[in-house]
Design an enzyme around this catalytic site. Structure first.
Site, PDB file in Angstrom:
ATOM      1  N   SER A  42      81.293  58.810  77.260  1.00  0.00           N
ATOM      2  CA  SER A  42      82.033  58.381  76.067  1.00  0.00           C
ATOM      3  C   SER A  42      83.248  59.244  75.780  1.00  0.00           C
ATOM      4  O   SER A  42      83.154  60.484  75.757  1.00  0.00           O
ATOM      5  CB  SER A  42      81.050  58.461  74.885  1.00  0.00           C
ATOM      6  OG  SER A  42      81.727  58.563  73.657  1.00  0.00           O
ATOM      7  N   ASP A  54      89.338  61.205  68.657  1.00  0.00           N
ATOM      8  CA  ASP A  54      89.338  60.362  69.864  1.00  0.00           C
ATOM      9  C   ASP A  54      90.607  59.517  69.866  1.00  0.00           C
ATOM     10  O   ASP A  54      90.587  58.344  69.508  1.00  0.00           O
ATOM     11  CB  ASP A  54      88.055  59.496  69.825  1.00  0.00           C
ATOM     12  CG  ASP A  54      87.916  58.582  71.019  1.00  0.00           C
ATOM     13  OD1 ASP A  54      88.565  58.830  72.048  1.00  0.00           O
ATOM     14  OD2 ASP A  54      87.149  57.605  70.915  1.00  0.00           O
ATOM     15  N   ARG A 155      87.339  45.449  77.837  1.00  0.00           N
ATOM     16  CA  ARG A 155      86.951  45.571  76.415  1.00  0.00           C
ATOM     17  C   ARG A 155      88.067  45.034  75.547  1.00  0.00           C
ATOM     18  O   ARG A 155      89.196  45.516  75.630  1.00  0.00           O
ATOM     19  CB  ARG A 155      86.683  47.040  76.126  1.00  0.00           C
ATOM     20  CG  ARG A 155      86.696  47.450  74.664  1.00  0.00           C
ATOM     21  CD  ARG A 155      86.190  48.866  74.554  1.00  0.00           C
ATOM     22  NE  ARG A 155      86.461  49.477  73.277  1.00  0.00           N
ATOM     23  CZ  ARG A 155      86.047  50.697  72.935  1.00  0.00           C
ATOM     24  NH1 ARG A 155      85.348  51.426  73.794  1.00  0.00           N
ATOM     25  NH2 ARG A 155      86.319  51.202  71.750  1.00  0.00           N
ATOM     26  N   HIS A 186      83.935  44.605  70.835  1.00  0.00           N
ATOM     27  CA  HIS A 186      83.672  45.683  69.890  1.00  0.00           C
ATOM     28  C   HIS A 186      83.981  45.200  68.471  1.00  0.00           C
ATOM     29  O   HIS A 186      84.891  44.380  68.269  1.00  0.00           O
ATOM     30  CB  HIS A 186      84.524  46.906  70.242  1.00  0.00           C
ATOM     31  CG  HIS A 186      83.938  48.203  69.772  1.00  0.00           C
ATOM     32  ND1 HIS A 186      82.626  48.347  69.367  1.00  0.00           N
ATOM     33  CD2 HIS A 186      84.485  49.446  69.655  1.00  0.00           C
ATOM     34  CE1 HIS A 186      82.407  49.602  69.019  1.00  0.00           C
ATOM     35  NE2 HIS A 186      83.515  50.293  69.184  1.00  0.00           N
TER      36      HIS A 186
HETATM   37  C1  SPV Z   1      83.264  55.769  72.741  1.00  0.00           C
HETATM   38  O1  SPV Z   1      82.082  56.131  72.647  1.00  0.00           O
HETATM   39  O2  SPV Z   1      84.178  56.542  73.062  1.00  0.00           O
HETATM   40  C2  SPV Z   1      83.614  54.365  72.480  1.00  0.00           C
HETATM   41  C3  SPV Z   1      82.818  53.607  71.521  1.00  0.00           C
HETATM   42  O3  SPV Z   1      84.607  53.911  73.010  1.00  0.00           O
HETATM   43  S1  SPV Z   1      83.593  53.708  69.975  1.00  0.00           S
HETATM   44  O4  SPV Z   1      83.763  55.110  69.646  1.00  0.00           O
HETATM   45  O5  SPV Z   1      82.732  53.018  69.037  1.00  0.00           O
HETATM   46  O6  SPV Z   1      84.884  53.044  70.076  1.00  0.00           O
HETATM   47 MG    MG Z   2      85.905  55.372  73.689  1.00  0.00          MG
END
Ligand code: SPV
Ligand code: MG
Length: 290
Positions: A42, A54, A155, A186
Site C-alpha cells: 500500500s 500519501d 483503478r 474505489h
Molecule cells: C492505499 O492503501 O494506498 C490505497 C487505498 O490506495 S486508499 O488509501 O484507500 O486509497
Molecule cells: Mg494507494
C-alpha cells in the site's frame, strides 16, 4: 508456478481472495501467519510509515525497496499499489518491468493525474486523466509484463472524484477494452450503496476489486452475496493497528512510570525472535561457526 498464477488460481478456487495491507516485511509475515491470501503493498501505509501524506511523495525506489524486502520474507503474492504509475505510459513501462522483477504478482494503477492526492481525504483535489491517456497506460502495462499471469488492475477514481456511476462504468469499460485484467472501484462513501450499485450495473467481464475502508459494514458475506468481486483489499489495517497499539503502550508506560504493567500485554522478546527466525541462526551457528 509463479505467484501470479497462484493468485489467479486462488481466485478461481475461492471466488474471493483476501489481501492485507503491509508496510514492512514484519507486517507481511504477520499477515501471512494470520492466513491472508496476499499482500497489498500500500502506498498509504508506506507513506504513513515515513510520517508523510500519501500524495506521490514516496518515490518508486522507496516503494520498490520495501516491496523487495517484503518479497524476501513472505511467500504470499504481492499486489503493488503503483498509484498513477509514476507519470505517463513511458513511466509505466519502466515501472512494470521494475515491479515484476522486484517480485510483485499484480499492480493496481489508478486513473488520477500525477501527483495524486490520497483518495479518502475529505475535500481532496481529485483530478482524473483523459480516458484515452489512461488506456495508453494500461496498454503499456499489458505490453510490458513478461509473465502473462501478472495482473494489471485498473483503478477508477471516478466515484472518489464525485463524477458518478455513469462515468465510473464508462471508464471501467474503456480500461477493460484496453486490456485491464480487473477493475478496482474505489469509493469513500460511508455506506456501501455506491459500490454495490456499481457492481450490479457492471456488465464487463473483468472481475472487480474493492477496498472497503470507508464502508466497513461491507463484510465478506455481503461481498460474496453481491458476486463479481474477486479481491477484497483491507487497505490500511496494518498501519492503523500499529498506531493503535503504539499509542496505547506508549501512554501506559508514561502513566505507570515504567514498563512493569505493559510488559504483560505485549508480545515477548522471544516472540520477536521467532518472527526474526532466530531459530535458523542457531542452526547455522552450530553448523558453520567453528
Ligand atoms: C492505499 O492503501 O494506498 C490505497 C487505498 O490506495 S486508499 O488509501 O484507500 O486509497
Ligand atoms: Mg494507494
Amino acid at each position: 508456478m509463479s505467484k501470479a498464477k497462484q493468485l489467479r488460481d486462488r481466485m478461481a478456487e475461492r471466488g474471493l481472495v483476501r489481501i492485507m495491507a503491509a508496510h514492512s516485511p514484519l507486517s507481511a509475515v504477520l499477515a501471512e501467519e494470520a492466513g491472508f491470501d496476499g499482500i497489498w503493498a500500500s502506498g498509504f501505509e508506506l507513506s504513513a510509515l515515513y510520517g508523510l501524506p500519501d500524495m506521490s511523495l514516496i518515490s518508486m525506489t522507496q516503494h520498490l525497496d520495501m516491496l523487495r524486502a517484503i518479497a524476501g520474507r513472505s511467500s504470499l503474492p504481492i499486489v503493488a499499489d503503483i498509484d498513477t504509475g509514476y507519470g505517463n505510459a513511458i513511466n509505466v513501462i519502466h515501472a512494470i518491468s521494475e515491479y515484476e522483477r522486484a517480485g510483485a504478482s499484480a499492480v493496481v494503477i489508478e486513473d488520477k493525474t500525477f501527483p495524486k492526492v490520497t483518495s479518502l481525504a475529505a475535500g481532496g483535489r481529485q483530478e482524473l486523466l483523459r480516458v484515452e491517456e489512461f488506456q495508453g497506460k494500461i496498454n503499456a502495462a499489458i505490453s510490458t509484463r513478461t509473465d502473462p499471469n501478472f495482473l494489471v488492475i485498473a483503478r477508477t477514481e471516478a466515484l472518489i472524484a464525485g463524477l458518478g456511476e455513469e462515468e465510473a462504468l464508462k471508464r471501467a469499460a474503456a480500461y477493460e477494452a484496453a486490456g485491464a485484467d480487473m477493475i478496482l472501484i474505489h469509493s469513500k462513501q460511508k455506506a456501501p450503496d455506491e459500490v454495490e450499485s456499481f457492481v450490479r450495473a457492471w456488465s464487463g467481464k473483468a472481475p472487480i476489486v474493492i477496498v472497503p475502508t470507508a464502508y466497513p459494514e461491507m463484510n465478506e458475506e455481503r461481498i460474496k452475496a453481491l458476486g463479481r468481486i474477486a479481491i477484497v483489499i483491507y487497505g490500511n489495517h496494518a498501519i492503523r493497528a500499529s498506531v493503535t497499539a503504539m499509542k496505547d503502550v506508549f501512554a501506559r508506560i508514561l502513566k505507570d512510570r515504567g514498563i512493569h504493567n505493559v510488559n504483560l500485554d505485549i508480545v515477548s522478546v522471544e516472540e520477536v525472535f521467532r518472527l526474526q527466525r532466530m531459530d535458523q541462526v542457531k542452526v547455522d551457528e552450530d553448523r558453520f561457526l567453528e
